[in-house]
Design a protein around this motif. Structure first.
Motif, mmCIF file in Angstrom:
data_model
loop_
_atom_site.group_PDB
_atom_site.id
_atom_site.type_symbol
_atom_site.label_atom_id
_atom_site.label_comp_id
_atom_site.label_asym_id
_atom_site.label_seq_id
_atom_site.Cartn_x
_atom_site.Cartn_y
_atom_site.Cartn_z
ATOM 1 N N LEU A 1 -1.525 -1.921 -10.934
ATOM 2 C CA LEU A 1 -0.505 -0.914 -11.245
ATOM 3 C C LEU A 1 -0.042 -0.988 -12.698
ATOM 4 O O LEU A 1 0.161 0.030 -13.355
ATOM 5 N N SER B 1 -4.820 1.223 0.510
ATOM 6 C CA SER B 1 -3.778 1.104 1.522
ATOM 7 C C SER B 1 -4.404 0.755 2.877
ATOM 8 O O SER B 1 -3.861 -0.054 3.637
ATOM 9 N N MET C 1 2.348 7.664 -6.020
ATOM 10 C CA MET C 1 1.358 8.680 -6.361
ATOM 11 C C MET C 1 1.777 10.055 -5.850
ATOM 12 O O MET C 1 1.079 11.053 -6.044
ATOM 13 N N GLY D 1 0.825 -1.215 0.000
ATOM 14 C CA GLY D 1 0.000 0.000 0.000
ATOM 15 C C GLY D 1 0.853 1.255 0.000
ATOM 16 O O GLY D 1 0.572 2.225 -0.719
ATOM 17 N N LEU E 1 2.165 2.147 -3.407
ATOM 18 C CA LEU E 1 1.194 2.877 -4.232
ATOM 19 C C LEU E 1 1.132 4.339 -3.806
ATOM 20 O O LEU E 1 1.111 5.243 -4.641
ATOM 21 N N LEU E 2 1.111 4.569 -2.490
ATOM 22 C CA LEU E 2 0.996 5.948 -1.991
ATOM 23 C C LEU E 2 2.199 6.788 -2.420
ATOM 24 O O LEU E 2 2.038 7.905 -2.929
ATOM 25 N N THR F 1 -6.656 5.166 -3.673
ATOM 26 C CA THR F 1 -5.366 4.636 -3.253
ATOM 27 C C THR F 1 -5.232 4.643 -1.726
ATOM 28 O O THR F 1 -4.731 3.685 -1.139
ATOM 29 N N ARG G 1 -6.738 9.324 -6.189
ATOM 30 C CA ARG G 1 -6.031 9.516 -4.911
ATOM 31 C C ARG G 1 -6.855 8.940 -3.764
ATOM 32 O O ARG G 1 -6.326 8.288 -2.870
ATOM 33 N N TYR H 1 -5.967 2.483 -13.908
ATOM 34 C CA TYR H 1 -5.703 3.018 -12.568
ATOM 35 C C TYR H 1 -4.200 3.214 -12.337
ATOM 36 O O TYR H 1 -3.768 4.248 -11.831
ATOM 37 N N LEU I 1 -2.266 6.666 -11.595
ATOM 38 C CA LEU I 1 -1.536 6.848 -10.342
ATOM 39 C C LEU I 1 -0.107 7.342 -10.618
ATOM 40 O O LEU I 1 0.370 8.283 -9.984
#
Ligand SMILES: Nc1ncnc2c1ncn2[C@@H]1O[C@H](COP(=O)(O)OP(=O)(O)OP(=O)(O)O)[C@@H](O)[C@H]1O
Ligand SMILES: [Mg+2]
Lengths: 256, 328
Positions: free
Chosen positions: B185, B222, B68, B61, B64-65, B218, B215, B190, B194
């Motif tokens: 991803l 997470s 982004m 998670g 991904l954050l 995401t 956002r 998406y 991102l």
């Protein structure tokens, strides 16, 4: 004359206390190249960002083929057939050429309700577009961050072409280009118009404008101060309209 | 400029960064094996893997954050709150299946709260989640009333400490989570959106990407991964202590950065995150076994973060570093 593709009426835009645009009326016709001229800070980019759905106008209305529209995002404008090549290009340097061309409107197939990218189809389509543009880019999988300024411009133009847009807006597309690439972009604007597309071109290069434009609109301090058919005016008059030395502009600015 | 090919990345494809991490893991194992007679045992290997479960899920998670251009420093305490919810369900003699959904559910809700503050409230992620960290920490204290939840029934443990066809359930869940995040991803719009947001939010917006939606999603994803992590935590330890999750966010950020994900967004490596987590846990476990007090663990993590970012900054200034990066 046919009905214009897009009519902007009384458009205004304020950023806080700053009035970037006031009372702008403009008609944009299919098959025509319209040049937008004006000094730095005249409000050209702000105006086309309103057409592109990137800024909401503070006042006025947009009418497309007789129907009033309100864009809440660039996606809405794209859905209405408006493709914009922004001055700052708005490409994602970390993504590939093919990904950039389709970004925000990817081809996808749904598997179990999940949208998966159709990457092969997207790449083939971009391959074709790049050939059509004669862009000298061999690999659509290369990251945009590795391209030259001219190549990036070509990718941005591919994006616009790929939308099958009814109106293509280009904000200073040739500012960063060498002679040969500039020629290519100018030829392309004519080709788009010949296809029946409406084209809005922003440029500071007046000879360039006379080469491709059918109509010329001049902005000054957030207002539209003049509109001429390219055939009815010349280099000198346009310069005086931009600088404000022209008697018409003086008269206008006195009344305001 | 970070020039990395995103297309054609395989599920486990590795570049120079990931290979060096793998070598670092193996090197650390060799060194600790020589230094401590207790190190190279199958029991200790199981301990390291066991200790990696929560961090792997949370690390996915966090990857991904960060990709982004976001971050969540409250994520450890979010796991704590989810763990308390699971503990309460179990403690009340609730159905273990109910306990199974409590974690992801609380995680999702708290992920949406974070998203509401950071995305809808337009508070910078680092500041917003720091604020939430303070709030959640007090919430943990109040909910626990100054006492540990301990001696929880083993029903959840019985459910999760099993194997399916010889593969432990935690490994299966982690594999499934990895695959799901990788597909999202690299194979769906998406993921592109991102990464575009991580590169530049304004350019992404101009490209017609629904920035707020992506956002928000995401942070929620997470949160769900963190809730799953909490489920494994409670199943393993069968208690929830006051300090639960206090170093998890730091560990997760360290592992993700170690793995090659850019702190500035726009570029990430999932396999790098997995290797980063393993390296971190191998180091923490090994140092403990050779007699370094556990008090020093956050120091090691902090030094790793600063070291990696410093090293990258230096490499970026060298033409050679840039060249290597471009080929990665
Ligand atoms: N997002 C914004 N926020 C605040 N002010 C803005 C913003 N965008 C533009 N402006 C202001 O609006 C005015 C018009 O700017 P705009 O970018 O439209 O000019 P332009 O005609 O495109 O100029 P150039 O030829 O330099 O590109 C300027 O004074 C500019 O500073
Ligand atoms: Mg401009």
């Amino acid at each position: 004359m046919t009905e214009p593709f897009l009519v902007a009426r009384n458009i205004a835009k304020r950023f806080g206390a700053l009035t970037a645009l006031a009372n702008v009326d403009l008609e944009i016709r299919s098959g025509e190249v319209l040049a937008l001229l004006g000094d730095n800070g005249a409000g050209k980019s702000t105006f086309i960002k309103i057409l592109a759905g990137a800024h909401p106008p503070s006042g006025g209305e947009l009418v497309i083929e007789g129907n009033p529209v309100a864009f809440h995002s660039p996606k809405d404008a794209a859905a209405s057939g408006i493709a914009t090549i922004f001055q700052e290009l708005a490409l994602s340097e970390n993504l590939s050429i093919a990904e950039n061309v389709f970004l925000g409107r990817e081809l996808k197939r749904s598997i179990l309700g999940i949208p998966f990218l159709k990457r092969k189809e997207m790449r083939q389509r971009v391959d074709g577009l790049l050939k059509e543009l004669d862009a000298h880019i061999s690999d659509p999988e290369a990251p945009v961050g590795s391209l030259s300024g001219g190549q990036r411009q070509a990718v941005a133009i591919c994006r616009a072409l790929n939308l099958n847009a009814r109106l293509v807006i280009m904000d200073e597309p040739t500012a960063a280009l060498a002679v040969a690439e500039t020629r290519k972009v100018l030829a392309l604007t004519r080709r788009l118009a010949a296809r029946g597309c409406a084209v809005v071109l922003i440029s500071h290069n007046i000879s360039e404008v006379f080469e491709v434009a059918d109509r010329i609109v001049v902005f000054r301090r957030g207002r539209k101060v003049a509109e001429r058919l390219a055939a009815d005016t010349d280099h000198e008059e346009v310069v005086s309209l931009i600088t404000g030395a022209h008697p018409d502009v003086r008269a206008l600015e006195k009344t305001n | 400029m970070n020039v990395v090919r995103q297309f054609g990345n395989g599920v486990f494809s590795m570049s120079g960064r990931e290979w060096s991490l793998l070598v670092a893991c193996l090197l650390a194992i060799v060194i600790f094996s020589v230094a401590s007679p207790h190190y190279a045992t199958s029991g200790n290997a199981a301990t390291v893997l066991r200790n990696s479960v929560e961090l792997l899920l949370i690390g996915l998670g966090m990857t991904l954050l960060l990709a982004m251009g976001g971050i969540d420093v409250s994520i450890g305490i979010v796991m704590g709150l989810a763990a308390i919810a699971i503990g309460r369900v179990l403690g009340a003699g609730g159905n273990p299946l109910l306990a199974l959904i409590a974690g992801p559910l609380v995680g999702a809700v708290l992920g949406c709260v974070t998203a509401a503050v950071v995305v809808l409230g337009r508070v910078p992620a680092i500041v917003g989640t720091l604020g939430l960290l303070g709030v959640y920490r007090t919430a943990v204290f109040v909910l626990l009333g100054g006492q540990w939840l301990s001696g929880l029934p083993s029903s959840l443990t019985d459910l999760l400490a099993t194997s399916v066809l010889g593969v432990p359930v935690p490994a299966l869940v982690i594999a499934a989570a990895y695959l799901a995040v990788w597909l999202a991803l690299r194979r769906t719009p998406y993921g592109l959106h991102l990464l575009a947001i991580g590169n530049s939010e304004e350019k992404a917006r101009l490209s017609g990407i629904p920035v707020i939606k992506i956002r928000f999603m995401t942070f929620a994803i997470s949160g769900v991964l963190t809730g799953i992590a909490a489920t494994f935590y409670v199943a393993t330890y069968r208690n929830v202590e006051m300090t639960i999750g206090s170093t998890l966010a730091l560990d997760a950020i360290a592992a993700v950065i170690l793995g090659g994900t850019s702190i500035l967004g726009g570029r990430c490596s999932l396999i790098g995150t997995v290797l980063g987590v393993l390296l971190l846990r191998i180091l923490q476990n090994g140092l403990l076994l050779i007699g370094v007090p556990s008090l020093w663990q956050p120091v090691v993590t902090g030094v790793l973060i600063i070291g990696v970012l410093g090293f990258e900054a230096v490499c970026n200034r060298l033409p050679l570093g840039r060249f290597q990066r471009a080929r990665a």
